[in-house]
Design a protein around this motif. Structure first.
Motif, PDB file in Angstrom:
ATOM      1  N   PRO A   1      47.671 -11.579  14.257  1.00 21.23           N
ATOM      2  CA  PRO A   1      47.007 -12.777  14.772  1.00 21.23           C
ATOM      3  C   PRO A   1      47.578 -14.050  14.144  1.00 21.23           C
ATOM      4  O   PRO A   1      47.869 -14.081  12.938  1.00 21.23           O
ATOM      5  CB  PRO A   1      45.542 -12.554  14.372  1.00 21.23           C
ATOM      6  CG  PRO A   1      45.397 -11.070  14.356  1.00 21.23           C
ATOM      7  CD  PRO A   1      46.700 -10.554  13.823  1.00 21.23           C
TER       8      PRO A   1
ATOM      9  N   ASP B   1      46.723 -12.104  19.700  1.00 18.63           N
ATOM     10  CA  ASP B   1      45.768 -13.165  19.355  1.00 18.63           C
ATOM     11  C   ASP B   1      46.552 -14.311  18.734  1.00 18.63           C
ATOM     12  O   ASP B   1      46.982 -14.232  17.582  1.00 18.63           O
ATOM     13  CB  ASP B   1      44.736 -12.603  18.369  1.00 18.63           C
ATOM     14  CG  ASP B   1      43.774 -13.665  17.858  1.00 18.63           C
ATOM     15  OD1 ASP B   1      43.839 -14.825  18.309  1.00 18.63           O
ATOM     16  OD2 ASP B   1      42.952 -13.334  16.975  1.00 18.63           O
ATOM     17  N   LYS B   2      46.771 -15.380  19.498  1.00 22.15           N
ATOM     18  CA  LYS B   2      47.543 -16.497  18.959  1.00 22.15           C
ATOM     19  C   LYS B   2      47.033 -17.818  19.517  1.00 22.15           C
ATOM     20  O   LYS B   2      46.610 -17.907  20.668  1.00 22.15           O
ATOM     21  CB  LYS B   2      49.038 -16.330  19.270  1.00 22.15           C
ATOM     22  CG  LYS B   2      49.375 -16.135  20.735  1.00 22.15           C
ATOM     23  CD  LYS B   2      50.877 -15.886  20.909  1.00 22.15           C
ATOM     24  CE  LYS B   2      51.236 -15.644  22.366  1.00 22.15           C
ATOM     25  NZ  LYS B   2      52.693 -15.398  22.558  1.00 22.15           N
ATOM     26  N   THR B   3      47.076 -18.838  18.666  1.00 29.08           N
ATOM     27  CA  THR B   3      46.586 -20.173  19.017  1.00 29.08           C
ATOM     28  C   THR B   3      47.534 -21.208  18.450  1.00 29.08           C
ATOM     29  O   THR B   3      48.017 -21.065  17.326  1.00 29.08           O
ATOM     30  CB  THR B   3      45.173 -20.422  18.438  1.00 29.08           C
ATOM     31  OG1 THR B   3      44.297 -19.391  18.883  1.00 29.08           O
ATOM     32  CG2 THR B   3      44.641 -21.777  18.885  1.00 29.08           C
TER      33      THR B   3
ATOM     34  N   ARG C   1      53.569  -9.849  15.134  1.00 27.24           N
ATOM     35  CA  ARG C   1      52.525  -9.172  15.911  1.00 27.24           C
ATOM     36  C   ARG C   1      51.114  -9.441  15.393  1.00 27.24           C
ATOM     37  O   ARG C   1      50.146  -9.109  16.061  1.00 27.24           O
ATOM     38  CB  ARG C   1      52.785  -7.658  15.908  1.00 27.24           C
ATOM     39  CG  ARG C   1      54.106  -7.268  16.550  1.00 27.24           C
ATOM     40  CD  ARG C   1      54.303  -5.749  16.517  1.00 27.24           C
ATOM     41  NE  ARG C   1      55.567  -5.351  17.143  1.00 27.24           N
ATOM     42  CZ  ARG C   1      56.735  -5.310  16.525  1.00 27.24           C
ATOM     43  NH1 ARG C   1      56.801  -5.627  15.237  1.00 27.24           N
ATOM     44  NH2 ARG C   1      57.820  -4.948  17.161  1.00 27.24           N
TER      45      ARG C   1
ATOM     46  N   SER D   1      52.178 -11.501  19.127  1.00 30.06           N
ATOM     47  CA  SER D   1      50.768 -11.434  18.723  1.00 30.06           C
ATOM     48  C   SER D   1      49.870 -11.494  19.948  1.00 30.06           C
ATOM     49  O   SER D   1      50.019 -12.366  20.812  1.00 30.06           O
ATOM     50  CB  SER D   1      50.432 -12.591  17.779  1.00 30.06           C
ATOM     51  OG  SER D   1      51.336 -12.659  16.708  1.00 30.06           O
TER      52      SER D   1
ATOM     53  N   SER E   1      45.778  -9.301   7.936  1.00 32.93           N
ATOM     54  CA  SER E   1      44.873  -9.444   9.077  1.00 32.93           C
ATOM     55  C   SER E   1      45.184 -10.652   9.941  1.00 32.93           C
ATOM     56  O   SER E   1      44.632 -10.783  11.046  1.00 32.93           O
ATOM     57  CB  SER E   1      43.426  -9.546   8.576  1.00 32.93           C
ATOM     58  OG  SER E   1      43.062  -8.381   7.866  1.00 32.93           O
ATOM     59  N   GLY E   2      46.026 -11.549   9.482  1.00 36.95           N
ATOM     60  CA  GLY E   2      46.371 -12.732  10.261  1.00 36.95           C
ATOM     61  C   GLY E   2      47.125 -13.732   9.423  1.00 36.95           C
ATOM     62  O   GLY E   2      47.142 -13.649   8.181  1.00 36.95           O
TER      63      GLY E   2
ATOM     64  N   TRP F   1      38.748 -20.469  12.236  1.00 37.36           N
ATOM     65  CA  TRP F   1      39.624 -19.427  12.778  1.00 37.36           C
ATOM     66  C   TRP F   1      39.553 -18.182  11.888  1.00 37.36           C
ATOM     67  O   TRP F   1      39.485 -17.061  12.392  1.00 37.36           O
ATOM     68  CB  TRP F   1      41.059 -19.962  12.853  1.00 37.36           C
ATOM     69  CG  TRP F   1      42.026 -19.052  13.529  1.00 37.36           C
ATOM     70  CD1 TRP F   1      42.324 -19.001  14.866  1.00 37.36           C
ATOM     71  CD2 TRP F   1      42.852 -18.038  12.906  1.00 37.36           C
ATOM     72  NE1 TRP F   1      43.271 -18.031  15.107  1.00 37.36           N
ATOM     73  CE2 TRP F   1      43.620 -17.429  13.930  1.00 37.36           C
ATOM     74  CE3 TRP F   1      43.017 -17.611  11.592  1.00 37.36           C
ATOM     75  CZ2 TRP F   1      44.536 -16.415  13.676  1.00 37.36           C
ATOM     76  CZ3 TRP F   1      43.921 -16.591  11.333  1.00 37.36           C
ATOM     77  CH2 TRP F   1      44.673 -16.004  12.364  1.00 37.36           C
TER      78      TRP F   1
ATOM     79  N   ARG G   1      37.713 -13.932  12.426  1.00 36.80           N
ATOM     80  CA  ARG G   1      38.516 -12.716  12.288  1.00 36.80           C
ATOM     81  C   ARG G   1      38.119 -11.860  11.100  1.00 36.80           C
ATOM     82  O   ARG G   1      38.769 -10.858  10.814  1.00 36.80           O
ATOM     83  CB  ARG G   1      40.000 -13.081  12.230  1.00 36.80           C
ATOM     84  CG  ARG G   1      40.507 -13.418  13.629  1.00 36.80           C
ATOM     85  CD  ARG G   1      41.602 -14.449  13.636  1.00 36.80           C
ATOM     86  NE  ARG G   1      41.856 -14.860  15.024  1.00 36.80           N
ATOM     87  CZ  ARG G   1      41.168 -15.808  15.646  1.00 36.80           C
ATOM     88  NH1 ARG G   1      40.203 -16.464  15.012  1.00 36.80           N
ATOM     89  NH2 ARG G   1      41.434 -16.113  16.901  1.00 36.80           N
TER      90      ARG G   1
END
Length: 425
Positions: free
Chosen positions: A361, A389-391, A359, A387, A271-272, A418, A422
């Motif tokens: 998060p 969703d990326k930070t 790809r 991705s 999931s991330g 974070w 999610r």
């Protein structure tokens, strides 16, 4: 604690190092006699140079930077010395001279010290490390956390030490699989903080580290660690159906996770990912290291390269954390082994060319003052990852071991926030 949300806000003046695995020029098919003579002289000189930068096996207890710490850390260092004394007594109790331990033929269920097994011959040094790792899991005294260990045998026949941390009172909302960095394994405090927020945590000591098989600090192939992580994820997900699973990786552990999740089969089940100081950009100690590494690692794979950290690379600004790290018998503190260093260069070269394949998060945190892994590598990861969703957070003044910096609680809180955003429940 200064945080930069965008890579443009903290652009470094120095370009990131991009490693490639291929030759950059052409080689002529035919040589003149003069050219052949020159080539022979060059080869002779090359093999003489191979012997210069290496030393035999060497182990340090505390780095020079730690030994110079002030009196402010003297009280804490005594507790770490007490832990080391306990470990030493444990080694005496089990007798590290023994060469046999009970090792399972198949994956052992998640329970402390249980499971059927067969007797297998284990290197005494590996046996000593594994006994300490098991003892620590069994002696966990936190009333809020159930800590258990498990062993599984890889496809190569190596026994891998794993463990889990589960809250005894908080409902599980998600899973986090931890991958430590090079010569590391210490994430119990972080695991307990994740437990308190509803995350069950799993950790795996990859080959040559902690309680797993292999010469301490030696990695024959990081692809082996990638394959072991995939097998471990299969086990974790099969035992926890329906729960979202996240991967956390630090430094080289982040590189292992990154390559694993580029596999579409793994990507579909994760999931991330969260990375701290990921080994995407690595600055070799000398430009010639990139050229010589393949040959040297083939001829002298386990030798320790003393010039690799001759200037002493600081990893934390907290002297107490440094004492804890370099006093731990499960942490390899010698100079980096040649093959291990080459494997890191090799995996970073692969990642540099394949970052667009990520790809899932992504949260990446990196200290702007890190001298071990290049912050520009994290910028490149953020910019090229596919991705949605990326930070990225670049931390001014922070060094390499973010979870062992003085502001560790703030960093852990950022990671947990974070993850919480999610988890859909």
């Amino acid at each position: 604690m200064a945080m930069v949300q965008s890579p443009k806000a903290a652009t470094s003046s120095s370009p990131s190092l991009i490693l490639t695995s291929g030759a950059s020029g052409r080689i002529r098919a035919l040589f003149s006699v003069q050219a052949l003579k020159s080539l022979v002289m060059l080869i002779n000189a090359f093999f003489l140079l191979l012997l210069i930068p290496f030393r035999g096996r060497r182990r340090t207890v505390v780095s020079a930077g730690v030994s110079a710490r002030g009196s402010s850390s003297s009280s804490s260092s005594s507790s770490f010395c007490d832990q080391k004394s306990k470990d030493d007594r444990l080694l005496q109790e089990i007798g590290v001279h023994r060469t046999k331990l009970r090792v399972p033929a198949t994956i052992v269920p998640w329970k402390s010290g249980g499971g059927s097994g067969v007797t297998a011959v284990v290197d005494s040094e590996v046996g000593g490390r594994r006994a300490i790792a098991i003892k620590r899991a069994l002696q966990e005294d936190d009333p809020n956390t159930a800590r258990e260990f498990s062993l599984f045998v890889s496809a190569r026949g190596d026994t891998i030490f794993t463990q889990s941390w589960t809250s005894v009172s908080v409902k599980i909302r998600g899973l986090v699989v931890l991958m430590h960095g090079l010569n590391e394994h210490r994430y119990s405090d972080f695991a307990k903080k994740l437990n308190a927020k509803g995350f069950k945590v799993y950790g795996m000591d990859w080959i040559g580290h902690g309680g797993s098989d292999g010469l301490h600090g030696y990695v024959h192939s990081l692809d082996d660690a990638v394959d072991d992580l995939k097998s471990f994820l299969d086990k974790v997900l099969s035992e926890n159906p329906g729960l979202p699973c996240f991967c956390f990786g630090h430094s080289t552990g982040a590189a292992i996770v990154l390559k694993a999740v580029m596999d579409p089969k793994v990507e579909a089940r994760v999931s991330g990912v969260v990375f701290t100081s990921p080994a995407v950009g690595i600055q070799p100690s000398h430009p010639f290291a990139v050229l010589l590494a393949p040959v040297i690692s083939f001829l002298l794979p386990t030798f320790q390269l003393s010039t690799s950290n001759k200037n002493g690379m600081p990893v934390s600004r907290d002297p107490e954390a440094l004492v804890a790290k370099y006093s731990d018998p499960l942490v390899y503190t010698g100079f980096i082994r040649v093959k291990t260093g080459y494997e890191i260069l090799r995996i970073t070269a692969y990642l540099q060319q394949n970052l667009k394949r990520l790809r899932v998060p992504l949260l990446v945190l990196h200290g702007a003052a890190d001298t071990v892994t290049d912050p520009d590598g994290s910028r490149k990861l953020y910019e090229e990852a596919s991705s949605a969703d990326k930070t990225i957070k670049l931390l001014e003044g922070f060094l390499h071991d973010l979870l062992f910096e003085p502001e560790r609680d703030e960093i852990m809180a950022d990671i947990i926030d974070w993850l919480n955003c999610r988890v859909v429940r």
